[in-house]
Scaffold this active site. Sequence first.
Site, mmCIF file in Angstrom:
data_model
loop_
_atom_site.group_PDB
_atom_site.id
_atom_site.type_symbol
_atom_site.label_atom_id
_atom_site.label_comp_id
_atom_site.label_asym_id
_atom_site.label_seq_id
_atom_site.Cartn_x
_atom_site.Cartn_y
_atom_site.Cartn_z
ATOM 1 N N SER A 142 -15.723 -13.750 -51.548
ATOM 2 C CA SER A 142 -16.551 -12.591 -51.936
ATOM 3 C C SER A 142 -17.455 -13.047 -53.066
ATOM 4 O O SER A 142 -17.161 -14.041 -53.742
ATOM 5 C CB SER A 142 -15.615 -11.477 -52.427
ATOM 6 O OG SER A 142 -16.338 -10.481 -53.117
ATOM 7 N N TYR A 155 -8.676 -8.465 -57.836
ATOM 8 C CA TYR A 155 -9.381 -8.790 -56.586
ATOM 9 C C TYR A 155 -10.278 -10.008 -56.824
ATOM 10 O O TYR A 155 -10.283 -10.959 -56.034
ATOM 11 C CB TYR A 155 -10.201 -7.582 -56.136
ATOM 12 C CG TYR A 155 -11.002 -7.819 -54.872
ATOM 13 C CD1 TYR A 155 -10.393 -7.756 -53.621
ATOM 14 C CD2 TYR A 155 -12.367 -8.118 -54.927
ATOM 15 C CE1 TYR A 155 -11.130 -7.970 -52.462
ATOM 16 C CE2 TYR A 155 -13.106 -8.332 -53.782
ATOM 17 C CZ TYR A 155 -12.482 -8.260 -52.544
ATOM 18 O OH TYR A 155 -13.216 -8.492 -51.395
HETATM 19 P P1 NAD Z 1 -11.348 -4.067 -43.627
HETATM 20 O O1 NAD Z 1 -10.406 -3.352 -44.552
HETATM 21 O O2 NAD Z 1 -12.342 -3.277 -42.857
HETATM 22 O O3 NAD Z 1 -10.519 -4.977 -42.608
HETATM 23 C C1 NAD Z 1 -9.493 -5.826 -43.063
HETATM 24 C C2 NAD Z 1 -8.563 -6.136 -41.908
HETATM 25 O O4 NAD Z 1 -7.479 -6.948 -42.414
HETATM 26 C C3 NAD Z 1 -7.923 -4.876 -41.314
HETATM 27 O O5 NAD Z 1 -8.012 -4.913 -39.913
HETATM 28 C C4 NAD Z 1 -6.479 -4.944 -41.789
HETATM 29 O O6 NAD Z 1 -5.557 -4.316 -40.908
HETATM 30 C C5 NAD Z 1 -6.264 -6.451 -41.882
HETATM 31 N N1 NAD Z 1 -5.149 -6.801 -42.755
HETATM 32 C C6 NAD Z 1 -4.867 -6.287 -43.985
HETATM 33 N N2 NAD Z 1 -3.720 -6.816 -44.445
HETATM 34 C C7 NAD Z 1 -3.271 -7.671 -43.500
HETATM 35 C C8 NAD Z 1 -2.130 -8.518 -43.393
HETATM 36 N N3 NAD Z 1 -1.204 -8.560 -44.363
HETATM 37 N N4 NAD Z 1 -1.997 -9.289 -42.299
HETATM 38 C C9 NAD Z 1 -2.917 -9.244 -41.293
HETATM 39 N N5 NAD Z 1 -4.013 -8.454 -41.340
HETATM 40 C C10 NAD Z 1 -4.181 -7.672 -42.422
HETATM 41 O O7 NAD Z 1 -12.059 -5.190 -44.524
HETATM 42 P P2 NAD Z 1 -13.519 -5.851 -44.395
HETATM 43 O O8 NAD Z 1 -14.419 -5.059 -45.251
HETATM 44 O O9 NAD Z 1 -13.877 -6.138 -42.997
HETATM 45 O O10 NAD Z 1 -13.249 -7.206 -45.211
HETATM 46 C C11 NAD Z 1 -12.806 -8.391 -44.571
HETATM 47 C C12 NAD Z 1 -12.718 -9.508 -45.603
HETATM 48 O O11 NAD Z 1 -13.969 -9.654 -46.265
HETATM 49 C C13 NAD Z 1 -11.690 -9.249 -46.703
HETATM 50 O O12 NAD Z 1 -11.060 -10.458 -47.044
HETATM 51 C C14 NAD Z 1 -12.538 -8.744 -47.869
HETATM 52 O O13 NAD Z 1 -11.933 -8.982 -49.109
HETATM 53 C C15 NAD Z 1 -13.797 -9.557 -47.666
HETATM 54 N N6 NAD Z 1 -14.982 -8.929 -48.262
HETATM 55 C C16 NAD Z 1 -15.396 -7.682 -47.861
HETATM 56 C C17 NAD Z 1 -16.525 -7.125 -48.469
HETATM 57 C C18 NAD Z 1 -17.028 -5.762 -48.078
HETATM 58 O O14 NAD Z 1 -17.928 -5.241 -48.762
HETATM 59 N N7 NAD Z 1 -16.561 -5.152 -47.015
HETATM 60 C C19 NAD Z 1 -17.217 -7.837 -49.453
HETATM 61 C C20 NAD Z 1 -16.766 -9.097 -49.828
HETATM 62 C C21 NAD Z 1 -15.646 -9.637 -49.216
#
Ligand code: NAD
Length: 251
Positions: A142, A155
């Site tokens: 991130s 985080y």
């Molecule tokens: P999201 O919450 O929409 O999806 C995350 C997925 O991970 C979900 O399907 C959830 O069920 C799964 N998950 C959670 N815990 C788990 C576990 N213990 N084992 C297996 N699966 C698990 O999140 P997103 O927004 O698509 O983000 C995905 C990645 O990108 C994350 O690592 C997040 O930190 C990173 N990220 C997101 C953003 C954003 O703005 N959305 C920004 C920077 C980084």
Amino acid sequence: MKLSGQVALITGAARGIGRATALAFAERGIKVVIADINTAGAEETVKLITDAGGTACFIHCDVRDEEQVKQLVARTVEIYGSLDYAFNNAGIEMENQRVHEGSLSSFEMIMDVNVKGVWLCMKYQLQQMLVQGKGAIVNAASVAGLGAAPKMAVYSASKHAVLGLTRSAAIEYARKNIRVNAVCPAVIDTAMYQRVCEMDPRIAQRMPELHPMGRVGRVEEVAETVMYLCSEGAGFTTGHALAVDGGMTAI
Ligand code: NAD
């Protein structure tokens, strides 16, 4: 963006960035393993892929559990014959809180999924890729892993750790034909973003303006970046943390 591999494993692909990346791999003819704890969402991702003529299956896996991660990689190879690409994307966010307000349970939960999960996945993926003599891994970090994130210190620390794991592994396997990179998204419009907006409606107003492009990102924009990092065009790129941030880190 030529992808010469056959099989991709994506954690956290039941929705959001993971689902978009699974669809992007499948569109390119790659067989996709969807790993998640959300069975309904994961099965929906599989259906989206197979309805469009692609190949995918779901393997239930909690990335915090070593035995489940080990089995995930073993089953992937059993089903599709190899593991060419891995996107370690499963991650969780936290409630906004300053360091002095934080709870140990929240710290442990974030670190368990975001750091231990990525480490465990890489451990077993790399064992397989070493046997094959090739592979490409992309980890979801991130912009919070590149700089400070006030009220999200844990985080942010977890994503800094993802970059430490990424860069160290990149160097360890650089001569083994295995590349390890990270994507560093800024705010992307997903369920995670929507939840953060619900927790604090002011965020919904302020977030687009924090990006020089004046908007938050789309999941497809992260997915395409993962495609690039996995592609032959990125053949000399390893240990890199690629921001997908509408210019945020250029400020
Ligand atoms: P999201 O919450 O929409 O999806 C995350 C997925 O991970 C979900 O399907 C959830 O069920 C799964 N998950 C959670 N815990 C788990 C576990 N213990 N084992 C297996 N699966 C698990 O999140 P997103 O927004 O698509 O983000 C995905 C990645 O990108 C994350 O690592 C997040 O930190 C990173 N990220 C997101 C953003 C954003 O703005 N959305 C920004 C920077 C980084």
